[in-house]
Design a protein around this motif. Structure first.
Motif, PDB file in Angstrom:
ATOM      1  N   ALA A 205      82.131  46.038  50.652  1.00  0.00           N
ATOM      2  CA  ALA A 205      81.909  45.396  51.945  1.00  0.00           C
ATOM      3  C   ALA A 205      83.212  45.158  52.697  1.00  0.00           C
ATOM      4  O   ALA A 205      83.225  45.108  53.930  1.00  0.00           O
ATOM      5  CB  ALA A 205      81.171  44.067  51.752  1.00  0.00           C
ATOM      6  N   ALA A 206      84.328  45.030  51.963  1.00  0.00           N
ATOM      7  CA  ALA A 206      85.611  44.715  52.607  1.00  0.00           C
ATOM      8  C   ALA A 206      86.416  45.959  52.975  1.00  0.00           C
ATOM      9  O   ALA A 206      87.445  45.841  53.650  1.00  0.00           O
ATOM     10  CB  ALA A 206      86.443  43.827  51.684  1.00  0.00           C
TER      11      ALA A 206
ATOM     12  N   ALA B  29      77.574  39.071  52.086  1.00  0.00           N
ATOM     13  CA  ALA B  29      78.706  39.977  52.295  1.00  0.00           C
ATOM     14  C   ALA B  29      78.313  41.135  53.204  1.00  0.00           C
ATOM     15  O   ALA B  29      79.090  41.557  54.074  1.00  0.00           O
ATOM     16  CB  ALA B  29      79.216  40.504  50.956  1.00  0.00           C
ATOM     17  N   GLU B  30      77.108  41.666  53.021  1.00  0.00           N
ATOM     18  CA  GLU B  30      76.647  42.763  53.872  1.00  0.00           C
ATOM     19  C   GLU B  30      76.506  42.293  55.329  1.00  0.00           C
ATOM     20  O   GLU B  30      76.878  43.006  56.263  1.00  0.00           O
ATOM     21  CB  GLU B  30      75.312  43.283  53.353  1.00  0.00           C
ATOM     22  CG  GLU B  30      74.778  44.479  54.131  1.00  0.00           C
ATOM     23  CD  GLU B  30      73.463  44.976  53.573  1.00  0.00           C
ATOM     24  OE1 GLU B  30      72.913  45.946  54.130  1.00  0.00           O
ATOM     25  OE2 GLU B  30      72.969  44.381  52.589  1.00  0.00           O
ATOM     26  N   TRP B  31      75.973  41.096  55.527  1.00  0.00           N
ATOM     27  CA  TRP B  31      75.811  40.563  56.889  1.00  0.00           C
ATOM     28  C   TRP B  31      77.160  40.340  57.557  1.00  0.00           C
ATOM     29  O   TRP B  31      77.345  40.687  58.734  1.00  0.00           O
ATOM     30  CB  TRP B  31      75.023  39.252  56.809  1.00  0.00           C
ATOM     31  CG  TRP B  31      74.830  38.596  58.142  1.00  0.00           C
ATOM     32  CD1 TRP B  31      73.890  38.875  59.064  1.00  0.00           C
ATOM     33  CD2 TRP B  31      75.645  37.535  58.680  1.00  0.00           C
ATOM     34  NE1 TRP B  31      74.038  38.065  60.162  1.00  0.00           N
ATOM     35  CE2 TRP B  31      75.100  37.224  59.963  1.00  0.00           C
ATOM     36  CE3 TRP B  31      76.748  36.824  58.234  1.00  0.00           C
ATOM     37  CZ2 TRP B  31      75.652  36.239  60.764  1.00  0.00           C
ATOM     38  CZ3 TRP B  31      77.291  35.836  59.039  1.00  0.00           C
ATOM     39  CH2 TRP B  31      76.760  35.562  60.288  1.00  0.00           C
ATOM     40  N   VAL B  32      78.116  39.766  56.810  1.00  0.00           N
ATOM     41  CA  VAL B  32      79.446  39.514  57.368  1.00  0.00           C
ATOM     42  C   VAL B  32      80.129  40.816  57.721  1.00  0.00           C
ATOM     43  O   VAL B  32      80.797  40.926  58.773  1.00  0.00           O
ATOM     44  CB  VAL B  32      80.292  38.699  56.372  1.00  0.00           C
ATOM     45  CG1 VAL B  32      81.749  38.645  56.819  1.00  0.00           C
ATOM     46  CG2 VAL B  32      79.743  37.284  56.240  1.00  0.00           C
ATOM     47  N   THR B  33      79.967  41.836  56.894  1.00  0.00           N
ATOM     48  CA  THR B  33      80.602  43.134  57.159  1.00  0.00           C
ATOM     49  C   THR B  33      80.067  43.753  58.444  1.00  0.00           C
ATOM     50  O   THR B  33      80.820  44.291  59.255  1.00  0.00           O
ATOM     51  CB  THR B  33      80.373  44.080  55.974  1.00  0.00           C
ATOM     52  OG1 THR B  33      80.863  43.463  54.780  1.00  0.00           O
ATOM     53  CG2 THR B  33      81.104  45.383  56.194  1.00  0.00           C
ATOM     54  N   ARG B  34      78.755  43.691  58.613  1.00  0.00           N
ATOM     55  CA  ARG B  34      78.167  44.259  59.820  1.00  0.00           C
ATOM     56  C   ARG B  34      78.634  43.528  61.080  1.00  0.00           C
ATOM     57  O   ARG B  34      78.768  44.127  62.146  1.00  0.00           O
ATOM     58  CB  ARG B  34      76.652  44.200  59.723  1.00  0.00           C
ATOM     59  CG  ARG B  34      76.070  45.146  58.679  1.00  0.00           C
ATOM     60  CD  ARG B  34      74.550  45.070  58.633  1.00  0.00           C
ATOM     61  NE  ARG B  34      73.990  46.006  57.681  1.00  0.00           N
ATOM     62  CZ  ARG B  34      72.680  46.142  57.467  1.00  0.00           C
ATOM     63  NH1 ARG B  34      71.825  45.391  58.128  1.00  0.00           N
ATOM     64  NH2 ARG B  34      72.257  47.005  56.568  1.00  0.00           N
ATOM     65  N   LEU B  35      78.903  42.252  60.953  1.00  0.00           N
ATOM     66  CA  LEU B  35      79.382  41.465  62.093  1.00  0.00           C
ATOM     67  C   LEU B  35      80.873  41.643  62.320  1.00  0.00           C
ATOM     68  O   LEU B  35      81.341  41.726  63.470  1.00  0.00           O
ATOM     69  CB  LEU B  35      79.042  39.991  61.875  1.00  0.00           C
ATOM     70  CG  LEU B  35      79.542  39.015  62.948  1.00  0.00           C
ATOM     71  CD1 LEU B  35      78.856  39.302  64.277  1.00  0.00           C
ATOM     72  CD2 LEU B  35      79.291  37.562  62.514  1.00  0.00           C
ATOM     73  N   LEU B  36      81.627  41.729  61.210  1.00  0.00           N
ATOM     74  CA  LEU B  36      83.082  41.752  61.325  1.00  0.00           C
ATOM     75  C   LEU B  36      83.617  43.057  61.902  1.00  0.00           C
ATOM     76  O   LEU B  36      84.603  43.077  62.629  1.00  0.00           O
ATOM     77  CB  LEU B  36      83.708  41.500  59.942  1.00  0.00           C
ATOM     78  CG  LEU B  36      85.213  41.212  59.908  1.00  0.00           C
ATOM     79  CD1 LEU B  36      85.554  39.998  60.742  1.00  0.00           C
ATOM     80  CD2 LEU B  36      85.669  41.014  58.465  1.00  0.00           C
ATOM     81  N   GLY B  37      82.952  44.167  61.591  1.00  0.00           N
ATOM     82  CA  GLY B  37      83.409  45.450  62.104  1.00  0.00           C
ATOM     83  C   GLY B  37      83.485  45.497  63.621  1.00  0.00           C
ATOM     84  O   GLY B  37      84.542  45.776  64.192  1.00  0.00           O
ATOM     85  N   PRO B  38      82.390  45.225  64.340  1.00  0.00           N
ATOM     86  CA  PRO B  38      82.468  45.196  65.819  1.00  0.00           C
ATOM     87  C   PRO B  38      83.445  44.157  66.350  1.00  0.00           C
ATOM     88  O   PRO B  38      84.107  44.390  67.365  1.00  0.00           O
ATOM     89  CB  PRO B  38      81.027  44.865  66.235  1.00  0.00           C
ATOM     90  CG  PRO B  38      80.194  45.315  65.082  1.00  0.00           C
ATOM     91  CD  PRO B  38      81.021  45.061  63.859  1.00  0.00           C
ATOM     92  N   VAL B  39      83.562  43.002  65.699  1.00  0.00           N
ATOM     93  CA  VAL B  39      84.493  41.978  66.173  1.00  0.00           C
ATOM     94  C   VAL B  39      85.932  42.490  66.096  1.00  0.00           C
ATOM     95  O   VAL B  39      86.718  42.313  67.039  1.00  0.00           O
ATOM     96  CB  VAL B  39      84.335  40.677  65.350  1.00  0.00           C
ATOM     97  CG1 VAL B  39      85.468  39.710  65.662  1.00  0.00           C
ATOM     98  CG2 VAL B  39      82.993  40.032  65.655  1.00  0.00           C
TER      99      VAL B  39
END
Length: 370
Positions: free
Chosen positions: A164-165, A359-369
């Motif tokens: 995820a990271a 972790a999957e939810w944070v990854t999907r959010l963090l990429g566009p940010v």
């Protein structure tokens, strides 16, 4: 922060010896050794050169060793023949040396757990304690099976978090390299163009212009500072920075709570393995304290004291904030049913899935940010 310590011990079978192990502090190292039933004479930080040497050595493949050993034991051969077979097929000199040392000690009539204890760089105290408990019931294959399941589940969760990271880490790394290239190569060359143009430049443009002049004039000094910074980070500075970032992240409610749950998950899984292996709860708690952060270690010490005084595990953990809503209910069920070890592993499995989804939810959010 995990550090390496040299612990001088007094063992009933071999007398005075020195063990190198990893722990968060000297007290944690003392507790790990004391939980194995050895008298601790002294605890000191490992020398700087010893720590560098330990980093450069080949890491012992503990999980693979356990899987292969279990397969050989299930085929009907003895423990000595099994370890000897593993040593013969091993190509890495450091790993082969450890296995040959085990074979030599076993042929001298020593217990398997005692031979493992002589190689602390390969076999952590948790592993040694699990094997020692199995020797009382002649259930080494069951102990190995429990450890394999435990290590596999930990690796699975760690793999999910690492996967995820990867994408956010690549974005940050590439962006940092681009910024360094622009500020260290492009800006110094364009600074002369803006300087020749003159005029009333904005404040930020003047700062950028001055930065380009500084880089062009003092680039050897700046490179030397970067090299010195890299050496400091490699020689313990990185751990100090990581520890401060770790403490800072704990202050954010959403992230801090997830980090607490992640550490509690490791605590429950490790305790479950030890309890199912026949190790009493108090020694097991002493051995797993190093898995927690400093703040949670203090809570675990308080909970251990409460259990020694006769309180139940669920009561002690709830009073010291070492439970979640789900974990507390399941621990109470485990106490009533008498299967606390199995119930702790179920709690860990539940929170493993929860952490993976987060972790999957944070990854999907963090990429566009990013």
């Amino acid at each position: 922060m995990i550090m390496q310590f040299l612990v001088k011990t007094l063992k009933p079978d071999t007398g005075v010896g020195i063990t190198m192990l990893e722990a968060s502090d000297a007290d944690d190292a003392r507790r790990q050794v004391a939980a194995l039933g050895h008298a601790v004479l002294s605890v000191t930080r490992a020398p700087w050169l010893s720590r560098l040497g330990a980093r450069g050595t080949t890491r012992f493949p503990l999980l693979l060793f356990s899987q292969e050993l279990l397969s050989l034991l299930n085929s009907g051969i003895t423990i000595v023949e099994a370890v000897e077979t593993l040593a013969e097929k091993e190509n890495r000199p450091a790993v082969r040396s450890v296995l040959q040392g085990i074979v030599t000690s076993l042929r001298e009539g020593r217990a398997f757990s005692a031979t493992l204890e002589d190689a602390p760089q390969a076999f952590p105290p948790l592993y040694v304690a699990t094997v020692r408990a199995s020797e009382r019931t002649s259930g080494l294959d069951e102990a190995l099976g429990r450890y394999i399941a435990y290590a596999t589940q930990l690796e699975t969760l760690r793999g999910r978090l690492v996967s995820a990271a990867i994408y956010p880490a690549l974005l940050v790394a590439v962006s940092s390299l681009v910024i360094l290239f622009l500020m260290g190569y492009v800006v110094p060359r364009f600074s002369h163009i803006y300087e020749d143009m003159g005029g009333d430049l904005p404040f930020l443009s003047r700062l950028l212009l001055q930065w380009g002049m500084v880089v062009e004039k003092y680039w050897p000094v700046l490179i030397g500072l970067l090299v010195a910074f890299a050496l400091v980070m490699l020689n313990g500075g990185g751990r100090m920075v990581g520890q401060r970032l770790f403490r800072l992240m704990w202050r954010f409610p959403a992230v801090g709570e997830r980090m607490r749950v992640f550490q509690l998950t490791r605590l429950y899984r490790t305790l479950g393995m030890l309890l199912r292996g026949g190790i009493p709860i108090v020694p097991a708690l002493d051995m797993v304290s190093g898995l927690l952060s400093v703040a949670l270690q203090a809570r675990l010490t308080s909970a251990t004291r409460s259990i020694r005084e006769g309180n139940t595990i669920s009561q002690a953990f709830e009073a010291d904030g070492l439970t979640t809503a789900v974990a507390l209910r399941m621990l109470r069920v485990g106490e009533r049913a008498g299967n606390m070890g199995e119930m702790m592993e179920r709690v860990a499995a539940f929170h493993d899935e929860e952490m993976a989804r987060w972790a999957e939810w944070v990854t999907r959010l963090l990429g566009p940010v990013l």
